[in-house]
Design a protein around this motif. Sequence first.
Motif, PDB file in Angstrom:
ATOM      1  N   LYS A 240      36.444  91.384 106.723  1.00  0.00           N
ATOM      2  CA  LYS A 240      35.564  92.474 107.171  1.00  0.00           C
ATOM      3  C   LYS A 240      34.396  92.567 106.189  1.00  0.00           C
ATOM      4  CE  LYS A 240      35.258  96.891 109.090  1.00  0.00           C
ATOM      5  NZ  LYS A 240      33.989  96.372 109.591  1.00  0.00           N
ATOM      6  N   VAL A 241      33.185  92.557 106.705  1.00  0.00           N
ATOM      7  CA  VAL A 241      32.012  92.603 105.823  1.00  0.00           C
ATOM      8  C   VAL A 241      31.405  94.002 105.846  1.00  0.00           C
ATOM      9  CG1 VAL A 241      29.700  91.654 105.387  1.00  0.00           C
ATOM     10  CG2 VAL A 241      31.521  90.157 106.254  1.00  0.00           C
ATOM     11  N   LYS A 242      31.120  94.541 104.664  1.00  0.00           N
ATOM     12  CA  LYS A 242      30.416  95.826 104.566  1.00  0.00           C
ATOM     13  C   LYS A 242      29.218  95.642 103.656  1.00  0.00           C
ATOM     14  CE  LYS A 242      34.621  98.430 105.215  1.00  0.00           C
ATOM     15  NZ  LYS A 242      35.204  99.748 105.117  1.00  0.00           N
ATOM     16  N   VAL A 243      28.058  96.002 104.150  1.00  0.00           N
ATOM     17  CA  VAL A 243      26.834  95.847 103.357  1.00  0.00           C
ATOM     18  C   VAL A 243      26.483  97.206 102.764  1.00  0.00           C
ATOM     19  CG1 VAL A 243      24.411  95.170 103.418  1.00  0.00           C
ATOM     20  CG2 VAL A 243      26.054  94.052 104.930  1.00  0.00           C
ATOM     21  N   VAL A 244      26.200  97.236 101.461  1.00  0.00           N
ATOM     22  CA  VAL A 244      25.919  98.511 100.803  1.00  0.00           C
ATOM     23  C   VAL A 244      24.527  98.477 100.160  1.00  0.00           C
ATOM     24  CG1 VAL A 244      26.791 100.250  99.192  1.00  0.00           C
ATOM     25  CG2 VAL A 244      28.395  98.663 100.284  1.00  0.00           C
ATOM     26  N   LEU A 245      23.724  99.479 100.517  1.00  0.00           N
ATOM     27  CA  LEU A 245      22.363  99.614  99.978  1.00  0.00           C
ATOM     28  C   LEU A 245      22.299 100.832  99.085  1.00  0.00           C
ATOM     29  CD1 LEU A 245      20.297  99.084 103.230  1.00  0.00           C
ATOM     30  CD2 LEU A 245      19.963  97.773 101.134  1.00  0.00           C
ATOM     31  N   GLY A 246      21.642 100.700  97.923  1.00  0.00           N
ATOM     32  CA  GLY A 246      21.499 101.858  97.040  1.00  0.00           C
ATOM     33  C   GLY A 246      21.101 101.399  95.657  1.00  0.00           C
ATOM     34  N   GLY A 247      20.966 102.346  94.732  1.00  0.00           N
ATOM     35  CA  GLY A 247      20.653 101.987  93.347  1.00  0.00           C
ATOM     36  C   GLY A 247      21.809 101.185  92.755  1.00  0.00           C
ATOM     37  N   ASP A 248      21.520 100.350  91.766  1.00  0.00           N
ATOM     38  CA  ASP A 248      22.533  99.424  91.248  1.00  0.00           C
ATOM     39  C   ASP A 248      23.826 100.116  90.823  1.00  0.00           C
ATOM     40  OD1 ASP A 248      20.666  97.485  91.680  1.00  0.00           O
ATOM     41  OD2 ASP A 248      20.067  97.300  89.568  1.00  0.00           O
ATOM     42  N   ALA A 249      23.692 101.162  90.000  1.00  0.00           N
ATOM     43  CA  ALA A 249      24.882 101.798  89.434  1.00  0.00           C
ATOM     44  C   ALA A 249      25.640 102.561  90.520  1.00  0.00           C
ATOM     45  CB  ALA A 249      24.480 102.742  88.306  1.00  0.00           C
ATOM     46  N   GLN A 250      24.884 103.266  91.361  1.00  0.00           N
ATOM     47  CA  GLN A 250      25.481 104.066  92.430  1.00  0.00           C
ATOM     48  C   GLN A 250      26.240 103.159  93.419  1.00  0.00           C
ATOM     49  OE1 GLN A 250      22.532 105.541  95.072  1.00  0.00           O
ATOM     50  NE2 GLN A 250      23.618 107.458  95.543  1.00  0.00           N
ATOM     51  N   ARG A 251      25.613 102.042  93.737  1.00  0.00           N
ATOM     52  CA  ARG A 251      26.216 101.094  94.688  1.00  0.00           C
ATOM     53  C   ARG A 251      27.493 100.496  94.099  1.00  0.00           C
ATOM     54  NH1 ARG A 251      22.031  96.740  95.812  1.00  0.00           N
ATOM     55  NH2 ARG A 251      22.477  96.433  93.620  1.00  0.00           N
ATOM     56  N   ALA A 252      27.430 100.139  92.826  1.00  0.00           N
ATOM     57  CA  ALA A 252      28.604  99.536  92.191  1.00  0.00           C
ATOM     58  C   ALA A 252      29.749 100.545  92.131  1.00  0.00           C
ATOM     59  CB  ALA A 252      28.248  99.043  90.794  1.00  0.00           C
ATOM     60  N   ALA A 253      29.420 101.808  91.847  1.00  0.00           N
ATOM     61  CA  ALA A 253      30.466 102.847  91.770  1.00  0.00           C
ATOM     62  C   ALA A 253      31.103 103.028  93.145  1.00  0.00           C
ATOM     63  CB  ALA A 253      29.855 104.165  91.284  1.00  0.00           C
ATOM     64  N   TYR A 254      30.272 103.058  94.185  1.00  0.00           N
ATOM     65  CA  TYR A 254      30.773 103.248  95.550  1.00  0.00           C
ATOM     66  C   TYR A 254      31.688 102.091  95.949  1.00  0.00           C
ATOM     67  CZ  TYR A 254      30.780 103.519 100.644  1.00  0.00           C
ATOM     68  OH  TYR A 254      31.177 103.564 101.955  1.00  0.00           O
ATOM     69  N   ILE A 255      31.223 100.860  95.693  1.00  0.00           N
ATOM     70  CA  ILE A 255      32.005  99.680  96.090  1.00  0.00           C
ATOM     71  C   ILE A 255      33.329  99.653  95.329  1.00  0.00           C
ATOM     72  CG2 ILE A 255      32.086  97.142  95.964  1.00  0.00           C
ATOM     73  CD1 ILE A 255      29.078  97.128  96.683  1.00  0.00           C
ATOM     74  N   SER A 256      33.277  99.918  94.029  1.00  0.00           N
ATOM     75  CA  SER A 256      34.508  99.871  93.231  1.00  0.00           C
ATOM     76  C   SER A 256      35.515 100.891  93.740  1.00  0.00           C
ATOM     77  CB  SER A 256      34.206 100.141  91.753  1.00  0.00           C
ATOM     78  OG  SER A 256      33.250  99.216  91.302  1.00  0.00           O
ATOM     79  N   GLN A 257      35.010 102.076  94.098  1.00  0.00           N
ATOM     80  CA  GLN A 257      35.893 103.135  94.575  1.00  0.00           C
ATOM     81  C   GLN A 257      36.523 102.743  95.929  1.00  0.00           C
ATOM     82  OE1 GLN A 257      33.903 106.771  95.439  1.00  0.00           O
ATOM     83  NE2 GLN A 257      35.792 107.974  95.514  1.00  0.00           N
TER      84      GLN A 257
END
Length: 340
Positions: A240-257
């Motif tokens: 399953k592919v999910k594409v995430v757009l946002g600021g670097d730190a915010q995006r990384a926090a979201y993906i990790s969570q």
Amino acid sequence: MQTKVMLPCAQSIALAASIFKRGGLVGIPTETVYGLGGDATSADAARAIFRAKGRPQDNPLIVHIYDLRQLEDIVSHIPQTARVLMDAFWPGPLTIIMPRNKKIPREVTAGLETVAVRFPVHPVAQAILKEAGMPIAAPSANLSGRPSPTTAQHVLEDMDGRIELIIDGGACEVGLESTVVDATRGNVVLLRPGGVTKEMLQSALGRPVELGKGVMEPLAQGEQALSPGLMHKHYAPKAKVKVVLGGDAQRAAYISQCAAGDENPCVLCLEAHRRLYGDLPMLSAGCTPDDYAHNLFAALRSADQMGYTTLYAEGLSFEGVGLAVMNRMERAAGFDVIKL
Ligand code: TXA
Ligand code: MG
């Protein structure tokens, strides 16, 4: 049928040409992705291409040339805008849709009165086309719906036993399929973004280029696209592919969570962001947006090979080659794009 893989040399190129002359199919390298080639003047060869790929019948093929003089037998006339674009970008990763010459069978154009033409710059592609001496119809050499192949190994994965020969010209430089534009209308319309960017097209033409409906957003049900390719499922790995757009730190926090709740997740990210993802398995998109384009399809294939079930992909800005990368990723994700 046994599928041979050969390096480019006088012998393998002559073999490819002889296969085309008797209506057979060959996997050929280009600067964008590998193509599944066959004689573009033969309805039978076109049908064989659709069969080998499992391609929907309504999705037309691109005709490849090595010499502008071939156009005479492929198009009925050359629109002025097409001439400007040919001068600026051919040979190269740009496909131009023009009115069809009747010598190109309807099987190639899927019944349309227009034909897509491309003049690749890859020296091996040019050598094969020249030796064959005929226009070659070639879609990307993947099974329909799978990510396009950017190495001979990818072609073999999908086409083993279905075609006679693959010429191994190494990894494709651009890594995404050609830019497709429609030059049969008043304004040039961009139907598929690629290595020749919207900005480059506009600067060559000296006027704005329209983005076709359905190119960067899902079509509403029953809505007709200008390009049949926009209606079909594409580039889909099993993960399953999910594409995430946002600021670097915010995006990384979201993906990790999010990934913490997934069974077997990985992230596709730029090298500069590697450290933001801790222990999360990572597929490298390289260092730049151009690298991202070059690596994307191989990454989608390797996510499956490694058994990842969810792939989080860092989104890019919709500028330059970023538009092309996002166009493929949106489709791979079934338009599941998270904007933070
Ligand atoms: O880079 C490329 O273009 C590669 C290499 C092999 O040259 N080929 C490629 O072909 O990507 P394919 O078949 O995977 O994609 C062709 C796209 C499809 O989306 C198709 O719908 C569109 O071009 N197309 C072809 N002829 C068309 C036409 N007459 N009108 C509108 N769209 C057309
Ligand atoms: Mg394709």
